[in-house]
Design an enzyme around this catalytic site. Sequence first.
Site, PDB file in Angstrom:
ATOM      1  CE  LYS A 222      -4.297   1.569   2.202  1.00 20.69           C
ATOM      2  NZ  LYS A 222      -5.118   1.725   1.014  1.00 20.69           N
TER       3      LYS A 222
ATOM      4  CD  GLU B  97      -6.695  -3.330  -6.205  1.00 17.09           C
ATOM      5  OE1 GLU B  97      -7.191  -3.485  -5.081  1.00 17.09           O
ATOM      6  OE2 GLU B  97      -5.463  -3.219  -6.397  1.00 17.09           O
TER       7      GLU B  97
HETATM    8  N1  PLP Z   1      -7.683  -1.530  -3.377  1.00 15.59           N
HETATM    9  C1  PLP Z   1      -7.055  -0.349  -3.434  1.00 15.59           C
HETATM   10  C2  PLP Z   1      -6.217  -0.021  -4.629  1.00 15.59           C
HETATM   11  C3  PLP Z   1      -7.171   0.568  -2.390  1.00 15.59           C
HETATM   12  O1  PLP Z   1      -6.542   1.758  -2.444  1.00 15.59           O
HETATM   13  C4  PLP Z   1      -7.994   0.246  -1.286  1.00 15.59           C
HETATM   14  C5  PLP Z   1      -8.163   1.166  -0.155  1.00 15.59           C
HETATM   15  O2  PLP Z   1      -7.639   2.224  -0.102  1.00 15.59           O
HETATM   16  C6  PLP Z   1      -8.645  -0.991  -1.276  1.00 15.59           C
HETATM   17  C7  PLP Z   1      -8.451  -1.867  -2.336  1.00 15.59           C
HETATM   18  C8  PLP Z   1      -9.507  -1.396  -0.123  1.00 15.59           C
HETATM   19  O3  PLP Z   1      -8.744  -1.699   1.006  1.00 15.59           O
HETATM   20  P1  PLP Z   1      -9.328  -1.563   2.477  1.00 15.59           P
HETATM   21  O4  PLP Z   1     -10.559  -2.428   2.523  1.00 15.59           O
HETATM   22  O5  PLP Z   1      -8.261  -2.071   3.343  1.00 15.59           O
HETATM   23  O6  PLP Z   1      -9.649  -0.125   2.684  1.00 15.59           O
END
Ligand code: PLP
Length: 287
Positions: free
Chosen positions: A149, A182
């Site tokens: 992330k 995604e």
């Molecule tokens: N995918 C991406 C690219 C994201 O930036 C995020 C959240 O910021 C998610 C998925 C979802 O992740 P989470 O459920 O941990 O917020």
Amino acid sequence: MSRLAYVNGRYVRHADAAVHIEDRGYQFGDGVYEVCEIRDRAIIDLDLHLDRLDRSLSELRIVMPMSRAALTAVLREVARENRVRDGLVYIQVTRGVARRDHYFPVPAPRPALVVTARSLDRRKGEAAANEGIAVITRPDERWARVDIKTTGLLPNVLAKQAAREAGAREAWLVDRDGYVTEGGSTNAWIVTADGALVTRPAERGILRGITRTVLLKAAEAAGLRVEERPFTVAEAKAAREAFVTAASTIVMPVVRIDDAPVGAGRPGPFALSLRGGFHEHAQHTPI
Ligand code: PLP
């Protein structure tokens, strides 16, 4: 009341909060972040978010500058000081400040840590969920390590801006084989005609969303059939329901993909009931 932020050991007015121009997060996107939901004055799924933060940091060989207990205290303090009942808390850790040079600086600088929090209007989120959102599809032009992330989000920014300009809220990114990876800031799900929940496996091509992880457990507890497999744009357009998940939106129904309505073009019962039950399966850490 003025907003407050935590920056490298100090609580400062949000308006004055700043990092150095040679912070590697600013210059190289050499940093990672987390976003947690705050709901009813509790941080949601904090441990899972901090586990993922640790993993992101270790993949980049950045050493967290404080203990988990100390970080938790900072998060609660920033949330409380900003009087957040419902909203988000944001954590960012970068490799720190050093003369601009691609190599990791030697000796390693102290990593920079920033925490902010802000309120969100829960009624607006509910209103959006009752309407459902539109998504567009775009080629996934990101690097191969989207499991980390990192703050390097330019392809996500461009895809989400394209979505906004097309009157949609999110962009679903599509790999070279035509499968949805995604969303720009969310994980993507569909419900098939025979009632299976489908979402892409987290092993490759996506961020392992915390909301996704918790929702998989909630779906299992509800006895729903889950298939962790890739799905194509065509399959999504023909699906009974679609939705996205993220800490910032929880479960958000998708009612249009490009120009195609999904199902009846309205939020469906799977998405709405998973949204309604989500927090029963989440961890709540009072601020
Ligand atoms: N995918 C991406 C690219 C994201 O930036 C995020 C959240 O910021 C998610 C998925 C979802 O992740 P989470 O459920 O941990 O917020």
